[in-house]
Design a protein around this motif. Structure first.
Motif, PDB file in Angstrom:
ATOM      1  N   TYR A 131       0.829  -1.205   0.000  1.00 29.64           N
ATOM      2  CA  TYR A 131       0.000   0.000   0.000  1.00 29.64           C
ATOM      3  C   TYR A 131       0.860   1.250   0.000  1.00 29.64           C
ATOM      4  O   TYR A 131       1.997   1.259   0.466  1.00 29.64           O
ATOM      5  N   ILE A 132       0.269   2.293  -0.587  1.00 27.15           N
ATOM      6  CA  ILE A 132       0.870   3.624  -0.543  1.00 27.15           C
ATOM      7  C   ILE A 132      -0.227   4.498   0.036  1.00 27.15           C
ATOM      8  O   ILE A 132      -1.340   4.499  -0.488  1.00 27.15           O
ATOM      9  N   SER A 133       0.044   5.184   1.102  1.00 27.57           N
ATOM     10  CA  SER A 133      -0.995   6.010   1.700  1.00 27.57           C
ATOM     11  C   SER A 133      -0.640   7.478   1.500  1.00 27.57           C
ATOM     12  O   SER A 133       0.402   7.940   1.954  1.00 27.57           O
ATOM     13  N   LEU A 134      -1.490   8.212   0.807  1.00 30.52           N
ATOM     14  CA  LEU A 134      -1.206   9.626   0.542  1.00 30.52           C
ATOM     15  C   LEU A 134      -1.525  10.465   1.779  1.00 30.52           C
ATOM     16  O   LEU A 134      -2.331  10.070   2.618  1.00 30.52           O
ATOM     17  N   SER A 135      -0.903  11.619   1.871  1.00 25.65           N
ATOM     18  CA  SER A 135      -1.025  12.419   3.091  1.00 25.65           C
ATOM     19  C   SER A 135      -2.396  13.077   3.235  1.00 25.65           C
ATOM     20  O   SER A 135      -2.762  13.551   4.296  1.00 25.65           O
ATOM     21  N   ARG A 136      -3.170  13.140   2.145  1.00 20.86           N
ATOM     22  CA  ARG A 136      -4.551  13.649   2.199  1.00 20.86           C
ATOM     23  C   ARG A 136      -5.253  13.172   0.940  1.00 20.86           C
ATOM     24  O   ARG A 136      -4.658  12.449   0.146  1.00 20.86           O
ATOM     25  N   ASN A 137      -6.502  13.593   0.751  1.00 20.71           N
ATOM     26  CA  ASN A 137      -7.219  13.214  -0.464  1.00 20.71           C
ATOM     27  C   ASN A 137      -6.745  14.069  -1.641  1.00 20.71           C
ATOM     28  O   ASN A 137      -6.950  15.279  -1.663  1.00 20.71           O
ATOM     29  N   PHE A 138      -6.074  13.416  -2.592  1.00 20.06           N
ATOM     30  CA  PHE A 138      -5.557  14.140  -3.752  1.00 20.06           C
ATOM     31  C   PHE A 138      -6.435  13.942  -4.982  1.00 20.06           C
ATOM     32  O   PHE A 138      -6.179  14.499  -6.025  1.00 20.06           O
ATOM     33  N   GLY A 139      -7.429  13.062  -4.895  1.00 25.59           N
ATOM     34  CA  GLY A 139      -8.273  12.760  -6.046  1.00 25.59           C
ATOM     35  C   GLY A 139      -7.788  11.508  -6.751  1.00 25.59           C
ATOM     36  O   GLY A 139      -6.617  11.144  -6.684  1.00 25.59           O
ATOM     37  N   LYS A 140      -8.716  10.841  -7.443  1.00 25.70           N
ATOM     38  CA  LYS A 140      -8.419   9.550  -8.055  1.00 25.70           C
ATOM     39  C   LYS A 140      -7.261   9.611  -9.047  1.00 25.70           C
ATOM     40  O   LYS A 140      -6.425   8.716  -9.108  1.00 25.70           O
ATOM     41  N   GLU A 141      -7.212  10.711  -9.816  1.00 28.30           N
ATOM     42  CA  GLU A 141      -6.174  10.822 -10.848  1.00 28.30           C
ATOM     43  C   GLU A 141      -4.778  10.804 -10.226  1.00 28.30           C
ATOM     44  O   GLU A 141      -3.868  10.143 -10.730  1.00 28.30           O
TER      45      GLU A 141
END
Ligand code: UDP
Ligand code: MG
Length: 320
Positions: free
Chosen positions: A68-78
């Motif tokens: 898994y890669i977890s982004l620091s916030r919601n960046f959007g699907k793209e």
């Protein structure tokens, strides 16, 4: 031995993920046994606010093929897709949704199709828009007609983001580091031979859709400004047209005054004209503004996503 990477963007998908894992594991085991391919599943947690991250950590702990890669916030699907594509190492890379609307059971058929060497990617297209409000289908159809007319990227109606690509195409997409990402356009723009697999629309297995009508509308505007500059030409064209109309009107007024004198009057039509001109000007400035805003964001060269946490080893390319 070939490796297939599967990139799965997840935003608040705790309800659907257990179903997805069961199904993808079944398909992976089947394909490993049948054609001897190995797998890597990259879940990208796009700043979920529910238990998605805990689930993904568990998946990664229990199955060595899953990461898994977890982004620091919601960046959007793209952005989530881009993060996954950048870190995928397979000879083939698939992208699919976590809600089983992109049936993993199609993977063997897609992989098979790439073996002939005739295509660099296999994409899916839904043939029906069953279970969707008619008004939304109507606008979607209009959008695809319009954008294909004004853009040189081939954008297919009903295309889903579910596809399997060869490394060559993945590298081309990763090289397109633009900030304003519209993947349907990007896939079309990079070219390569694509085989289309039609299938019936499937309802999502659990949880709910993240797209409201308004969000889709904004997304469509983004798609147009990212892949066409035709609206800018429309602004100039309207300007020329209005100048011509104004010229005709001047001639008409001069002739009329010479023939019939100049009784005062006609202010309502004048007011209408002023309003109309004001409207057209604002519209054109607005169009200009759209492109200027996009240019502004691109020139900042901000990263497309930021990683908060991952179980993958650090890579020199990460975070850009
Ligand atoms: N998704 C995401 N970030 C977002 C919104 C959605 O990663 O900001 C993911 C979501 O978890 C799902 C996929 O994108 O795996 C498609 O979303 P959804 O099913 O809501 O869209 P729909 O199928 O209704 O078009
Ligand atoms: Mg869905």
């Amino acid at each position: 031995m070939n490796t297939i990477s599967i990139v799965v963007p997840c935003y608040n998908e705790e309800a659907a993920l257990p179903y997805f894992r069961r199904e993808i594991q079944r398909v992976m085991d089947e394909m490993s046994a049948a054609c001897g391919v190995s797998f890597e599943v990259l879940f990208v947690n796009d700043g979920s606010k529910d238990g998605t991250l805990e689930l993904l950590r568990r998946f990664a702990g229990e199955d060595s093929r899953m990461h898994y890669i977890s982004l620091s916030r919601n960046f959007g699907k793209e952005s989530a897709l881009y993060a996954g594509l950048q870190r995928a190492t397979g000879d083939y890379v698939a992208t699919m949704d976590a809600d089983l609307q992109d049936p993993p059971s199609l993977l063997p058929e897609m992989y098979e199709a790439l073996q002939t060497g005739e295509y660099e990617s296999v994409a899916t297209r839904r043939v029906s828009r069953k279970g969707e409000p008619p008004i939304r289908s109507f606008f979607a159809r209009c959008f695809y007609k319009l954008i294909n007319r004004i853009s040189d990227a081939d954008i297919v109606d009903g295309a889903r983001d579910f596809r399997l690509m060869k490394r060559q195409m993945v590298d081309a997409i990763v090289a397109m580091g633009e900030y304003n990402r519209f993947s349907k356009g990007i896939y079309g723009w990079v070219g390569f031979r694509t085989k289309w697999l039609p299938y019936e629309n499937v309802e999502r297995v659990a949880g709910e859709t993240k797209w409201s009508f308004w969000k889709l509308f904004i997304y469509s505007i983004q798609g147009i400004t990212a892949f066409s500059t035709a609206p800018l030409a429309i602004a100039s064209f309207t300007g020329v047209l209005l100048c011509f109309a104004a010229f005709l009107m001047v001639v008409y007024i001069i002739v009329k005054t010479l023939l019939f004198g100049d009784p005062v009057g006609g202010w309502p039509s004048l007011a209408c004209m002023v309003m109309f001109m004001g409207g057209v000007q604002l519209l054109c400035i607005g169009i200009l503004g759209q492109y200027l805003a996009k240019t502004y964001l691109e020139t900042k060269h901000r990263p497309i996503y930021i990683i908060g946490e991952t179980d993958l080893p650090a890579s020199p390319r990460s975070g850009s």
